[in-house]
Write a protein that holds these residues in place. Structure first.
Motif, PDB file in Angstrom:
ATOM      1  N   UNK A 114       0.785  -1.283   0.044  1.00  0.00           N
ATOM      2  CA  UNK A 114      -0.091   0.010   0.105  1.00  0.00           C
ATOM      3  C   UNK A 114       0.908   1.311  -0.059  1.00  0.00           C
ATOM      4  N   UNK A 115       0.507   2.100  -0.792  1.00  0.00           N
ATOM      5  CA  UNK A 115       1.309   3.578  -0.623  1.00  0.00           C
ATOM      6  C   UNK A 115       0.755   4.426   0.483  1.00  0.00           C
ATOM      7  N   UNK A 116       1.908   4.901   1.107  1.00  0.00           N
ATOM      8  CA  UNK A 116       1.537   5.794   2.156  1.00  0.00           C
ATOM      9  C   UNK A 116       0.957   6.993   1.823  1.00  0.00           C
ATOM     10  N   UNK A 117       0.225   7.937   2.860  1.00  0.00           N
ATOM     11  CA  UNK A 117      -0.264   8.965   2.283  1.00  0.00           C
ATOM     12  C   UNK A 117       0.414  10.268   2.646  1.00  0.00           C
ATOM     13  N   UNK A 118       1.362   9.842   3.251  1.00  0.00           N
ATOM     14  CA  UNK A 118       2.406  11.127   3.867  1.00  0.00           C
ATOM     15  C   UNK A 118       3.917  10.499   3.342  1.00  0.00           C
ATOM     16  N   UNK A 119       4.252  11.339   2.166  1.00  0.00           N
ATOM     17  CA  UNK A 119       5.765  11.115   1.885  1.00  0.00           C
ATOM     18  C   UNK A 119       6.626  12.220   2.233  1.00  0.00           C
TER      19      UNK A 119
ATOM     20  N   UNK B 195       7.945   9.927  13.544  1.00  0.00           N
ATOM     21  CA  UNK B 195       7.080   9.131  12.962  1.00  0.00           C
ATOM     22  C   UNK B 195       6.633   9.030  11.745  1.00  0.00           C
ATOM     23  N   UNK B 196       7.703   9.714  10.732  1.00  0.00           N
ATOM     24  CA  UNK B 196       7.237   9.355   9.236  1.00  0.00           C
ATOM     25  C   UNK B 196       7.548   8.025   8.916  1.00  0.00           C
ATOM     26  N   UNK B 197       6.673   7.532   7.955  1.00  0.00           N
ATOM     27  CA  UNK B 197       7.004   6.109   7.572  1.00  0.00           C
ATOM     28  C   UNK B 197       7.101   5.894   5.934  1.00  0.00           C
ATOM     29  N   UNK B 198       7.305   6.654   5.280  1.00  0.00           N
ATOM     30  CA  UNK B 198       7.486   6.960   3.649  1.00  0.00           C
ATOM     31  C   UNK B 198       8.732   7.882   3.527  1.00  0.00           C
TER      32      UNK B 198
ATOM     33  N   UNK C 204      24.658   7.075   0.318  1.00  0.00           N
ATOM     34  CA  UNK C 204      23.490   7.666   1.179  1.00  0.00           C
ATOM     35  C   UNK C 204      22.362   6.738   1.153  1.00  0.00           C
ATOM     36  N   UNK C 205      22.098   6.044   0.088  1.00  0.00           N
ATOM     37  CA  UNK C 205      20.817   5.107  -0.020  1.00  0.00           C
ATOM     38  C   UNK C 205      21.078   4.036   0.918  1.00  0.00           C
ATOM     39  N   UNK C 206      22.173   3.484   1.152  1.00  0.00           N
ATOM     40  CA  UNK C 206      22.417   2.215   1.910  1.00  0.00           C
ATOM     41  C   UNK C 206      22.335   2.775   3.500  1.00  0.00           C
ATOM     42  N   UNK C 207      22.640   3.934   3.789  1.00  0.00           N
ATOM     43  CA  UNK C 207      22.441   4.460   5.046  1.00  0.00           C
ATOM     44  C   UNK C 207      20.982   4.731   5.230  1.00  0.00           C
ATOM     45  N   UNK C 208      20.455   5.259   4.490  1.00  0.00           N
ATOM     46  CA  UNK C 208      18.898   5.815   4.457  1.00  0.00           C
ATOM     47  C   UNK C 208      18.220   4.399   4.677  1.00  0.00           C
ATOM     48  N   UNK C 209      18.629   3.240   3.881  1.00  0.00           N
ATOM     49  CA  UNK C 209      17.811   2.159   4.098  1.00  0.00           C
ATOM     50  C   UNK C 209      17.589   1.648   5.402  1.00  0.00           C
ATOM     51  N   UNK C 210      19.134   1.653   5.929  1.00  0.00           N
ATOM     52  CA  UNK C 210      19.243   1.229   7.152  1.00  0.00           C
ATOM     53  C   UNK C 210      18.327   1.742   8.466  1.00  0.00           C
ATOM     54  N   UNK C 211      18.216   3.177   8.264  1.00  0.00           N
ATOM     55  CA  UNK C 211      17.681   3.916   9.152  1.00  0.00           C
ATOM     56  C   UNK C 211      16.112   3.722   8.915  1.00  0.00           C
ATOM     57  N   UNK C 212      15.458   3.537   7.855  1.00  0.00           N
ATOM     58  CA  UNK C 212      14.200   3.076   7.433  1.00  0.00           C
ATOM     59  C   UNK C 212      14.048   1.706   8.138  1.00  0.00           C
TER      60      UNK C 212
ATOM     61  N   UNK D 113       9.954   1.860   8.406  1.00  0.00           N
ATOM     62  CA  UNK D 113       9.695   2.742   7.318  1.00  0.00           C
ATOM     63  C   UNK D 113      10.138   2.181   5.998  1.00  0.00           C
ATOM     64  N   UNK D 114       9.571   2.857   5.073  1.00  0.00           N
ATOM     65  CA  UNK D 114       9.996   2.321   3.565  1.00  0.00           C
ATOM     66  C   UNK D 114      10.560   3.674   2.825  1.00  0.00           C
ATOM     67  N   UNK D 115      11.933   3.131   2.318  1.00  0.00           N
ATOM     68  CA  UNK D 115      12.728   4.053   1.382  1.00  0.00           C
ATOM     69  C   UNK D 115      12.281   4.015  -0.213  1.00  0.00           C
ATOM     70  N   UNK D 116      12.224   4.997  -0.642  1.00  0.00           N
ATOM     71  CA  UNK D 116      12.214   5.370  -2.045  1.00  0.00           C
ATOM     72  C   UNK D 116      13.192   5.973  -2.576  1.00  0.00           C
ATOM     73  N   UNK D 117      13.707   5.692  -3.729  1.00  0.00           N
ATOM     74  CA  UNK D 117      15.175   6.040  -4.215  1.00  0.00           C
ATOM     75  C   UNK D 117      14.487   7.109  -5.469  1.00  0.00           C
TER      76      UNK D 117
END
Length: 213
Positions: free
Chosen positions: A1-6, A28-31, A47-55, A60-64
């Motif tokens: 499902x696509x979150x409503x707050x990006x 509390x952000x999730x997307x 940066x993406x590898x570190x952001x993915x770990x944080x998510x 939460x879910x990471x979009x690149x």
């Protein structure tokens, strides 16, 4: 499902993309969409590898944004492509059938193109003028969203639409009444000093719960 707050990442005045991302995740952000310009692909991957770990830590879910190879290598949940980025079919061949792909649109013709390309959601904007993005497309405004959503309904296009571009918390109720799935924000959170309060207010206005992803 696509979150409503990006949340679209941008560095804070005195920090980095990762610091800004971590702050909104803690609030509390999730997307999270990692949107990095004017850096090499290797730098974006780091940066993406570190952001993915944080998510992952914050469930939460990471979009690149823009880089399918980076999205794949980082194990991101999704990829977002602008109108001048790689064609969706080419990106799909790289990331495989399961990764979420979002696509930017500014007009109904763009929406039709994105639907034909098979995107999972559309980032439609800009709502108003914003300094976050260079080469800004024509501003849509509230009436523009209402008209475009009506055109989508008439054409039987039922993709989730995320409004983007200069959106503040106070704009959300009217945008949701227009029939949008959600909103994407950047500066409205990056600049905010009370992030938990701001994100809670946004989710409340979006009428979703924090775990709705």
């Amino acid at each position: 499902m696509i979150d409503s707050l990006h949340y679209i990442s941008q560095p804070s005045a005195s920090g980095s993309h990762l610091e800004a991302i971590e702050k909104v995740l803690l609030a509390g952000a999730k997307w999270i969409q990692l949107r990095v310009k004017n850096q090499t692909e290797d730098e974006v991957l780091a940066l993406a590898l570190k952001a993915a770990w944080l998510c992952k830590v914050h469930e939460a879910r990471l979009i690149v944004n823009d880089y399918p190879q980076v999205a794949l290598a980082a194990g991101a949940y999704g990829l977002h492509l602008g109108l001048n980025d790689m064609p969706v079919a080419e990106a799909r061949a790289i990331v495989g059938p399961d990764m979420i792909i979002g696509g930017t649109a500014n007009t109904f013709e763009h929406i039709q193109l994105r639907a034909a390309e098979g995107v999972n959601y559309i980032g439609l904007g800009p709502y108003r003028f914003t300094t976050t993005k260079q080469n800004l497309s024509p501003v849509i405004g509230l009436e523009g969203y209402i008209r475009l959503i009506e055109q989508m309904q008439e054409a039987g296009i039922r993709l989730p639409v995320i409004a983007i571009g200069g959106i503040e918390a106070k704009d959300i109720p009217l945008l949701m009444q227009a029939g949008l799935h959600g909103v994407a924000v950047s500066g409205a959170l990056t600049r905010h000093t009370e992030l938990s309060l701001a994100i809670g207010e946004m989710y409340s206005n979006l009428q979703v719960v924090h775990s709705n992803i």
